[in-house]
Design an enzyme around this catalytic site. Sequence first.
Site, short mmCIF file in Angstrom:
data_model
loop_
_atom_site.label_atom_id
_atom_site.label_comp_id
_atom_site.label_asym_id
_atom_site.label_seq_id
_atom_site.Cartn_x
_atom_site.Cartn_y
_atom_site.Cartn_z
N ASP A 198 0.85 -1.19 0.00
CA ASP A 198 0.00 0.00 0.00
C ASP A 198 0.89 1.24 0.00
OD1 ASP A 198 0.85 -0.50 2.71
OD2 ASP A 198 -0.74 0.81 3.46
N GLU A 227 0.01 -1.02 5.88
CA GLU A 227 1.08 -0.46 6.71
C GLU A 227 0.89 1.03 6.92
OE1 GLU A 227 4.88 1.23 8.04
OE2 GLU A 227 3.80 1.73 6.23
N1 BES Z 1 8.77 3.07 5.49
C1 BES Z 1 8.14 3.89 6.45
C2 BES Z 1 8.83 3.85 7.79
C3 BES Z 1 10.21 4.41 7.87
C4 BES Z 1 10.46 5.70 7.44
C5 BES Z 1 11.22 3.68 8.43
C6 BES Z 1 11.74 6.22 7.53
C7 BES Z 1 12.50 4.18 8.54
C8 BES Z 1 12.74 5.47 8.10
C9 BES Z 1 6.70 3.44 6.64
O1 BES Z 1 6.05 3.14 5.43
C10 BES Z 1 5.89 4.57 7.24
O2 BES Z 1 5.73 5.57 6.63
N2 BES Z 1 5.37 4.35 8.44
C11 BES Z 1 4.47 5.25 9.06
C12 BES Z 1 3.77 4.44 10.09
C13 BES Z 1 2.42 4.92 10.51
C14 BES Z 1 1.50 5.21 9.38
C15 BES Z 1 1.82 3.98 11.50
C16 BES Z 1 5.22 6.42 9.67
O3 BES Z 1 6.37 6.26 10.10
O4 BES Z 1 4.64 7.49 9.72
MN MN Z 2 7.22 1.99 4.24
MN MN Z 3 5.36 5.06 4.52
#
Ligand code: BES
Ligand code: MN
Ligand code: MN
Length: 474
Positions: free
Chosen positions: A108, A173
């Site tokens: 997604d 996610e």
């Molecule tokens: N891939 C990211 C997480 C990430 C970003 C890990 C930068 C390491 C460095 C993930 O897809 C993401 O955006 N996660 C969200 C989680 C939330 C929606 C619960 C976030 O971090 O905002």
């Molecule tokens: Mn991600």
């Molecule tokens: Mn993300």
Amino acid sequence: MMILRQPRYNATRRVKTLNTADIAAYIDANRDEFMAQLFEFLRIPSISTDPVYADDVRRCANWLVDHLEDIGMQTVELHDTEGHPVVYAEWLSEKEDAPTLLLYGHYDVQPPDPLDEWETAPFDPTIRDGKIYARGATDDKGQLFAHLKALDAWLSTVGELPINFKVLLEGEEEVGSAHLPAFIAENKEKLAADAVVISDSPMFAKGVPSIVYGLRGLAYLEMTVRGASHDLHSGLFGGAVPNPINELSKIVAALHDESGRVTIPGFYDNIVPLDDEERRAFAELPFDEEEFQRESGVPKLVGEEGYTTLERIWARPTLDCNGIWGGFTGEGAKTVLPARAHAKFSCRLVANQDPDDIAKKAQDWVAELASDAVEVEVRVFHGGPPVLTDRDNPTVRAACRALTRVWDEEAVFTRGGGSIPVVATFSEVLEVPTVLMGFGLDDDRLHSPNEKFNVENFYAGIRAAAFLLEEAAR
Ligand code: BES
Ligand code: MN
Ligand code: MN
């Protein structure tokens, strides 16, 4: 409901001795084909947060099912959940003591807004200056697809994998992975593995491969401040009737003190502090603070006193207002005393902070800060726990060797400021360590307009993912 399909796996495929030169050659020979396939994947607007795109999210899951079958995975399944589907695939080796890796990724993507800031359309992938521009290019379609192409390369050249390999791809996610923990708990045996591998994080810098060993958690809230029962004339009522926007602003302003610390009582209780060795290791990384500032487009960096920029974004908890609205925001002037004001705000959390506990503490604190002349309500949205992963286990070492073979550089250990909510579930429910080996770059603009992924990182990621299988088999 579960759709089980017979694999198209061809058992008569020629099985050769392990030969990674062939694998690398196959990857080189199929560069254009792999890119064309990634483009197909990127063209599907699998935006998980907007119900309008639910069919596209499902179409994306089905596209992955077809693709996993095409590359020769033995078992490929689509599992419906109460939210978006989960895709599962596996290839199990006949070798008795072969280790098992579980790949996790998310298909997604975030909404592309603001649309008019994209140079080319978000779901029409385009290559410019060696970069693939598209929503999901780096987060996470491009990165997860690199692993699928590594499996493809093994199965097409060697005819088998040197280890057991399982694939778990989710479509929620970006909205907090609400239904994945239950799926994992219900399928513990199926998902059993020695380690989870994820590529959904940036490398420390171009040419510097990284293992991310810590991710921050998240608590997400929305506050509503209610004043008058309806919007009022600000001349007739202003001065005597509470203004929800003014009151909300006071609350927002009081959430930090002068030293940049969050004022919520108990916010910093019991958090795992950075140890001296980590602080030294962070300080030794070739971090270009000016470049970081330039990339973010601000005249000055700010933050919690006593911490460096890397410590602030990787290892300190924070609070940010994510959106604020209320009253009249149209063209021109309207003299109104609004009835309501709203703000969304979220906290990034570090080890030992619990999202539910922090959300509760934030609710209580906002209630305490609020004037009794208005009514304040704080809703809690999805969150996710923080994680610190193992820095020394066989899979971490295998990943480091694989990364070094590709980039000719030692991998560095970094933390990530973002969150991947399900990583905590892998350690708590499956009781396995996670290895975060990302192929992105910090300036890939994930969640922003003009998201991109370096073409070379895509191919290097495929090689690294292919070598990981060989290194894990050692
Ligand atoms: N891939 C990211 C997480 C990430 C970003 C890990 C930068 C390491 C460095 C993930 O897809 C993401 O955006 N996660 C969200 C989680 C939330 C929606 C619960 C976030 O971090 O905002
Ligand atoms: Mn991600
Ligand atoms: Mn993300």
